[in-house]
Design an enzyme around this catalytic site. Sequence first.
Site, short mmCIF file in Angstrom:
data_model
loop_
_atom_site.label_atom_id
_atom_site.label_comp_id
_atom_site.label_asym_id
_atom_site.label_seq_id
_atom_site.Cartn_x
_atom_site.Cartn_y
_atom_site.Cartn_z
N ASN A 125 0.86 -1.18 0.00
CA ASN A 125 0.00 0.00 0.00
C ASN A 125 0.90 1.24 0.00
O ASN A 125 1.48 1.58 1.02
CB ASN A 125 -0.89 -0.03 1.26
CG ASN A 125 -1.68 1.25 1.43
OD1 ASN A 125 -1.80 2.06 0.50
ND2 ASN A 125 -2.22 1.44 2.63
N TRP A 126 0.99 1.86 -1.15
CA TRP A 126 1.91 3.01 -1.27
C TRP A 126 1.34 4.28 -0.64
O TRP A 126 2.02 5.30 -0.56
CB TRP A 126 2.21 3.28 -2.75
CG TRP A 126 3.10 2.26 -3.39
CD1 TRP A 126 3.42 1.02 -2.90
CD2 TRP A 126 3.79 2.39 -4.64
NE1 TRP A 126 4.27 0.38 -3.77
CE2 TRP A 126 4.51 1.20 -4.85
CE3 TRP A 126 3.86 3.40 -5.61
CZ2 TRP A 126 5.30 0.99 -5.98
CZ3 TRP A 126 4.64 3.19 -6.73
CH2 TRP A 126 5.36 1.99 -6.91
N LYS A 127 0.07 4.24 -0.27
CA LYS A 127 -0.60 5.43 0.30
C LYS A 127 -0.42 6.62 -0.64
O LYS A 127 -0.36 6.44 -1.85
CB LYS A 127 -0.07 5.70 1.70
CG LYS A 127 -0.06 4.46 2.58
CD LYS A 127 0.11 4.77 4.04
CE LYS A 127 0.28 3.47 4.80
NZ LYS A 127 0.11 3.62 6.22
N HIS A 183 -9.45 0.90 4.78
CA HIS A 183 -8.18 1.12 5.50
C HIS A 183 -8.43 2.05 6.68
O HIS A 183 -9.25 2.98 6.58
CB HIS A 183 -7.14 1.71 4.54
CG HIS A 183 -5.76 1.73 5.12
ND1 HIS A 183 -5.35 2.69 6.03
CD2 HIS A 183 -4.71 0.89 4.96
CE1 HIS A 183 -4.11 2.43 6.39
NE2 HIS A 183 -3.69 1.35 5.75
N GLU A 195 -6.87 4.50 7.78
CA GLU A 195 -6.69 5.93 7.49
C GLU A 195 -7.94 6.49 6.82
O GLU A 195 -8.30 7.65 7.01
CB GLU A 195 -5.43 6.13 6.63
CG GLU A 195 -4.17 5.96 7.47
CD GLU A 195 -2.97 5.44 6.70
OE1 GLU A 195 -2.95 5.50 5.46
OE2 GLU A 195 -2.03 4.96 7.37
N GLU A 253 -5.29 -5.22 10.49
CA GLU A 253 -4.30 -4.17 10.72
C GLU A 253 -4.62 -3.43 12.01
O GLU A 253 -5.45 -2.50 12.01
CB GLU A 253 -4.33 -3.17 9.56
CG GLU A 253 -4.00 -3.77 8.22
CD GLU A 253 -3.41 -2.73 7.27
OE1 GLU A 253 -2.33 -2.99 6.74
OE2 GLU A 253 -4.00 -1.66 7.09
N GLY A 262 2.40 2.08 10.74
CA GLY A 262 3.34 3.18 10.60
C GLY A 262 4.04 3.59 11.89
O GLY A 262 4.65 4.65 11.95
N SER A 303 3.48 -2.31 10.41
CA SER A 303 4.92 -2.32 10.66
C SER A 303 5.60 -3.63 10.31
O SER A 303 6.51 -4.09 11.00
CB SER A 303 5.21 -1.92 12.13
OG SER A 303 4.77 -0.59 12.35
N GLY A 353 4.84 1.30 4.72
CA GLY A 353 6.16 1.93 4.57
C GLY A 353 7.19 1.09 3.83
O GLY A 353 7.87 1.58 2.91
C1 PEP Z 1 -0.74 0.08 6.03
O1 PEP Z 1 -0.88 1.29 5.93
O2 PEP Z 1 -1.55 -0.69 5.50
C2 PEP Z 1 0.41 -0.42 6.78
C3 PEP Z 1 0.38 -1.65 7.19
O3 PEP Z 1 1.43 0.47 7.02
P1 PEP Z 1 2.87 0.14 7.67
O4 PEP Z 1 3.37 -1.13 7.03
O5 PEP Z 1 3.71 1.31 7.30
O6 PEP Z 1 2.66 -0.03 9.12
#
Ligand code: PEP
Length: 255
Positions: free
Chosen positions: A9-11, A94, A96, A166, A172, A212, A234
């Site tokens: 997921n590049w966001k 998600h 976010e 998640e 993050g 993470s 990330g």
């Molecule tokens: C995500 O945003 O789906 C995610 C898992 O982010 P990160 O790996 O940066 O924690």
Amino acid sequence: MRKPLVAGNWKMNKTIAETRDLVFTMSMKLRKIEGVEKVICPPFVSLMAASALLEGSGIGLGAQNMHWEEKGAFTGEVAPGMLKELCSYVILGHSERRTYFGETDETVNKKVLAAQKAGLTPIVCVGETLAQYEAGQTSDVVSTQTRAGLQGATSDFASKIVVAYEPVWAIGTGKASSAENAQAVHAGIRQVLSEMFGKETAQAIRILYGGSVTASNAAEFFSQADIDGALVGGASLKVDDFVGIVSQSKVAKGE
Ligand code: PEP
């Protein structure tokens, strides 16, 4: 058996030109890794460029969101049928989007059913906040989100849905869940799926862990019985990290 899946997921990162560079470099390495489904989810505006570069690579492409209506007066939104021309996957719900853009279990469900209609594979995100985790509410929160998000899906479609657990507190932050905690939550999600769609369908559904994940902790997650891959934020923007995670995920699981 469930084939592992690792999605990046590049966001809201990378311009179209940067996407071209990253997809080109990454796909050279990713295409050599077999036994795992690989998916890249760049921003909407880069889907076209990425789709051209990924053609014939065996690497999947996904969007990070969509609207549930087929078309109409929804300024700024993107419809399922528009995505279907470019990609096969779409991340839905998600945290976010839930936190910053008011997504609810109800809108996530509308989107899941729209994905079913359009022939897109949704990656449906569920997960508890830190306060909910500390209050011991993880199982309730995640069960409710799973039931509400997937209700009304046909069994046939449900078997193709991907669920991503998640924990919001792990996204993050560099503070990943322990693999044991994630496994327990995943087993609970599979139980809910079994009650909703039957055991056979539940056994076919991939449940990813996200939060993470790095090349250093990925193997521990992938060794768990109900963890079928990862949704990576990330680390999916760094070639060696993402390739390192993907290459550790090759164990197929299930009955
Ligand atoms: C995500 O945003 O789906 C995610 C898992 O982010 P990160 O790996 O940066 O924690």
